[in-house]
Enzyme design. Sequence first.
Site, PDB file in Angstrom:
ATOM      1  N   ASP A 284       0.858  -1.173   0.000  1.00 38.88           N
ATOM      2  CA  ASP A 284       0.000   0.000   0.000  1.00 38.88           C
ATOM      3  C   ASP A 284       0.902   1.232   0.000  1.00 38.88           C
ATOM      4  O   ASP A 284       2.127   1.149   0.103  1.00 38.88           O
ATOM      5  CB  ASP A 284      -0.952  -0.007   1.206  1.00 38.88           C
ATOM      6  CG  ASP A 284      -2.232   0.757   0.928  1.00 38.88           C
ATOM      7  OD1 ASP A 284      -2.220   1.663   0.059  1.00 38.88           O
ATOM      8  OD2 ASP A 284      -3.257   0.485   1.571  1.00 38.88           O
ATOM      9  N   TYR A 285       0.295   2.393  -0.076  1.00 37.73           N
ATOM     10  CA  TYR A 285       0.990   3.668  -0.283  1.00 37.73           C
ATOM     11  C   TYR A 285       2.037   3.904   0.817  1.00 37.73           C
ATOM     12  O   TYR A 285       1.698   4.162   1.956  1.00 37.73           O
ATOM     13  CB  TYR A 285      -0.054   4.790  -0.265  1.00 37.73           C
ATOM     14  CG  TYR A 285       0.254   6.005  -1.069  1.00 37.73           C
ATOM     15  CD1 TYR A 285      -0.474   6.311  -2.218  1.00 37.73           C
ATOM     16  CD2 TYR A 285       1.256   6.887  -0.687  1.00 37.73           C
ATOM     17  CE1 TYR A 285      -0.219   7.450  -2.950  1.00 37.73           C
ATOM     18  CE2 TYR A 285       1.517   8.027  -1.418  1.00 37.73           C
ATOM     19  CZ  TYR A 285       0.779   8.314  -2.556  1.00 37.73           C
ATOM     20  OH  TYR A 285       1.043   9.452  -3.280  1.00 37.73           O
TER      21      TYR A 285
END
Length: 758
Positions: A284-285
């Site tokens: 994820d980011y």
Amino acid sequence: MRRTLLLLVTLFSLLHIAAQTPDAKMKTFVAGLMSKMTLDEKIGQLNLVTPGWGVPTGSVVSKGVEDNIRKGRVGGLFGIFGPDKVRQAQTLAMNESRLKIPLIFGLDVIHGHKTIFPIPLGLSCSWDTALIERSARIAATEASADGLCWVFSPMVDIARDARWGRIAEGSGEDPYLGSKIARAMVKGYQGTDLTKDNTVMACVKHFALYGAAESGRDYNTTDMSRIRMYNEYLPPYKAAVDAGVGSVMSSFNEIDGIPATGNRWLLTNLLRTQWGFKGFVVSDYTSVNEMIAHGMGDLQAVSAQALNAGLDMDMVGEGFLTTLQKSLKAGTVTTKQIDDACRRILEAKYRLGLFDDPFRYVNDTRPGKEILTAENRQAAREIAARSMVLLKNDRQVLPLKKSGTIALIGPLANNHTEMLGTWAVSGDNTKSITIQQGIQNVSGNSVSIVYAKGANITDDSAFAKRISPFAKPTEIDARHPDDMIHEAIDVAAKADAVVVVVGEAAEMSGESASRTDLDLPGSQRKLVEALIKTGKPLVVVLLNGRPLALPWLQEGASAILEAWFAGTEAGNAIADVLFGNYNPSGKLTTSFPRNVGQVPIYYNHKNTGRPFEGGDPKFKSDYLDVVNEPLYPFGYGLSYSSFSYDTVLLSETTLRPGQSITASVTVTNKGDVAGEETVQLYIRDMVGSVTRPLKELKGFKKIMLKAHEAVKVDFSITENELKFYNSDLKYAAEPGDFKVFIGTNSRDVKEAAFRLVK
């Protein structure tokens, strides 16, 4: 002779390749390509960046993207879309990088691309997997027409805490229904052939357990037993993997004290070894970098840990790009691990057909013909209507008559901005249909509409700014709140019925949007309470991204329609339901609490040793100030029809391995209009080697009944419906007594009993 021999060898090689299976051809191609790649280029394939040309979905925007593409140090881009922008970046890779490896282009396409459907929590309330698959198919067509080939969806996290804002992105609290929806979404996005230019690779997220964040606070710690993971939280992820999902996104939370992004048990032992996942895993980011704050070491250490765990692609953080060569020299990662990660990403690009045609998804003629079409908007309207849940309808106030005067009130009644809901990153709210427009469209000239805003979404300017940090803050009217309420009361006095549209701003739910107060904001509650006091028939339409705690509203309103955030066609769909053009059929997929103190709350909980079952509550498991039961239970939803259920009948009362029992019930539409009903099957294991839930959803069927029609509904029960993971994590059914429940929701059921004999 030598030339002849070389020709024969070449011909033999070509014939060998031609005779290979598609999977073998892919492996041969990728191996050949990798033999030409430098270490730097291999690591470059593990780098996913956002150039800032589109809509950022996090707090970091990558720098020097163009130069890195030229150097072969970028594997994919996200945050941009449109044939022109995608072509620009892909041309850079194909013309100016050494090996001309195409980029993969992704985006958060969560509930539609340009044609926005209801938020996923709303979609799940349709209990219609074919309809949900259709929404994903349309989203894939639009996204691919806009140059994309990869979508960060579906989000399948089980969520039982309404404080967590990202509950809006998932399918609710139940693993059985969540698994059905996960499969439907993957099938809708990916179709049967990823090389087709109207399909996209799906990315199931967030792996794993993200929906169980402590206290409902985003990015927070998650901790649970393995047995609970396997029985309650992991099934939807596995369903997506079994459906052939091409990629998986790791979650922000930790599992067993190790962040998911660096958790080898999760990403390798479970996902790849136990489940047989063949695709690639993306972080994820910046979740690789965030392992530093978790206390796992510096950037080089956490990047090495993530690669060792089985992570293939680093989103935005560039820890892989900047540290893996150092770690290779230090011996903390291996060349094989880098090669394996690179190979998986190249295989994904091969499956998407990008090596055959890097510009497969770049066609300037497609957007005008395939995006936001009349057909897509009509589908969005139909799907939105089927996602809405009628929570209350005293004295059949709904459907509204297409005559007389309707007072339309509320900060969300004539508001384009908030219709789409959270995570509509490519949606255009100026193209959304407001409720006022929808009512005018559906009622025509036969209804007089008088309007008043009545209240702000919130009167708190600091809170309004916090809701929308990257956009214009939620509007606060210059008028005094009391003046706005007085205007609303005056407007209501002129009407035969009052429709008030209240709830949340779109970004009050979603990522980084946790709340501890599940009531309406004070400004809106004050408005609705004033309208209740007028004595006029009051229809409340709720727009929100999470279950709200509204016992006072249940008591005071005449009718309540949970419309969620319904997307581009919100206004038309809501009006279709309000006026009876569509008879509502939605059923809740999350329990609605009476107050925030009840959360997490969910139907398939377990008994305690001191369950409260009536009588003296002292020394029983209950609250002093509120009952245990939710305001609205899982599976709940009313209709303009009225359905009755007869006794549950079983074909047998003993079940043996390899056999089945048929559970039957006759459902009758007692109403005067045709309507749809979702008939729900639940089972309880009465005695187990480990404690078992009070009931678990094991089947459902959505049926259409004409007025006064009766239909017999059958469910087949086999040993498979009785299996669960025991304390040894063995998936098996145990002999003994079971109860079967069939009904209109998880609370209102008829029951029968049978026994499993081995």
